[in-house]
Design a protein around this motif. Structure first.
Motif, PDB file in Angstrom:
ATOM      1  N   GLU A  65       8.279   2.724  13.007  1.00  0.00           N
ATOM      2  CA  GLU A  65       8.774   2.096  11.784  1.00  0.00           C
ATOM      3  C   GLU A  65       7.625   1.315  11.149  1.00  0.00           C
ATOM      4  N   SER A  66       6.959   1.962  10.219  1.00  0.00           N
ATOM      5  CA  SER A  66       5.801   1.379   9.547  1.00  0.00           C
ATOM      6  C   SER A  66       5.766   1.904   8.123  1.00  0.00           C
ATOM      7  N   GLN A 105       3.002  -3.822  11.156  1.00  0.00           N
ATOM      8  CA  GLN A 105       4.268  -3.197  11.528  1.00  0.00           C
ATOM      9  C   GLN A 105       4.073  -2.179  12.651  1.00  0.00           C
ATOM     10  N   HIS A 109       5.171  -2.346  17.566  1.00  0.00           N
ATOM     11  CA  HIS A 109       5.798  -1.454  18.547  1.00  0.00           C
ATOM     12  C   HIS A 109       5.005  -1.571  19.849  1.00  0.00           C
TER      13      HIS A 109
END
Length: 279
Positions: A65-66, A105, A109
């Motif tokens: 999710e970036s 972002q 993770h």
């Protein structure tokens, strides 16, 4: 056109329109732009193992999710990788900010272990990624010591310089904290960043999980992404020992460049070692 590539394109419903046009910027693989019935694609020809590692990395970056754009892998096989072609734009303070935000972002993770489920390559250099729980041990055993040994065996490092690298590697626990491992691009020099009209994009990854400063140090190795990038990435929380971490995480790519391109990079290796020792 190569028969294997023609079959690969046909299987994906991509009919070539015209001839492949060579693209510059790559030192390792042959890269081309090709117009097809479904729009332009980028085609790369290289050893199958390296292409498989690259495709795996692109898919991992796309799944994160970036806000960073990552080209979609369209086909892979027989020494060919076919990817979505991204439209190039121009760099601006706004795009530098977007790159910083997108990379932050991506690095959010994290996992407990440093490494990756498969080995890949950084350029032509095999990159061992067998996971380890401690990031200091991973940096020592998977990055610094193997490349120092390989450089020494090729006559690119003398005994004294190899010994200094080994001493630095053995002393990492004295100053570098162990942290959760961030998802990395892994080879984020400026040539692997594209500024598209839809936002910054990253290409040609060598993905693994490790300290986030790995990507930052690579971005500053041959230039700088600018103040706007760092303001967006750190959001006022820069690590207190960034200069030392920067030098440490530049040592691995400098050793890799020494292996790939020869003794002109030895002075860079020496400067990085001296910076780590002095800080």
């Amino acid at each position: 056109m190569d028969r294997a590539l023609s079959a690969l394109l046909e299987a994906q419903g991509l009919s070539p329109v015209g001839r492949m046009q060579p693209l510059g910027g790559g030192d390792i693989a042959a890269v081309y732009r090709l117009e097809t019935s479904q729009g332009p694609v980028v085609v790369k020809h290289d050893e199958a193992e390296r292409l498989t590692g690259e495709a795996d990395g692109l898919q991992a970056l796309r799944q994160a999710e970036s806000s960073l754009r990552v080209p979609n892998v369209l086909a892979l096989g027989d020494g060919w990788l076919v990817m979505e072609a991204l439209e190039a734009g121009s760099r601006s303070p706004r795009s530098a900010t977007a790159l910083g935000e997108g990379l932050r972002q991506l690095h959010s993770h994290t996992a407990a272990e440093h490494g990756w489920p498969r080995d890949n390559a950084c350029g032509r250099t095999p990159q061992p990624n067998a996971p380890l729980a401690d990031g200091r041990v991973f940096q020592r055993e998977r990055r610094l010591l193997p490349l120092a040994r390989a450089s020494h065996e090729r006559g690119l490092l003398d005994n004294r310089l190899r010994g200094r690298i080994e001493a630095l590697a053995e002393a990492l626990e004295e100053w570098l904290p162990d942290l959760p491992a961030s998802l990395l691009h892994g080879d984020l020099w400026s040539g692997n960043v594209l500024y598209t009209p839809q936002g910054p994009a990253v290409i040609d990854p060598a993905v693994y999980r490790h300290y986030p400063e790995v990507d930052l140090a690579m971005l500053t190795l041959f230039g700088s992404p600018g103040d706007a990038f760092f303001e967006a990435y750190w959001d006022g929380n820069a690590p207190y020992d960034w200069p030392r971490r920067e030098a440490l995480f530049q040592l691995y790519p400098l050793l890799n460049h020494l292996l790939l391109f020869g003794s002109s990079y030895r002075s860079g290796v020496e400067r990085a070692i001296a910076a780590i020792e002095q800080l």
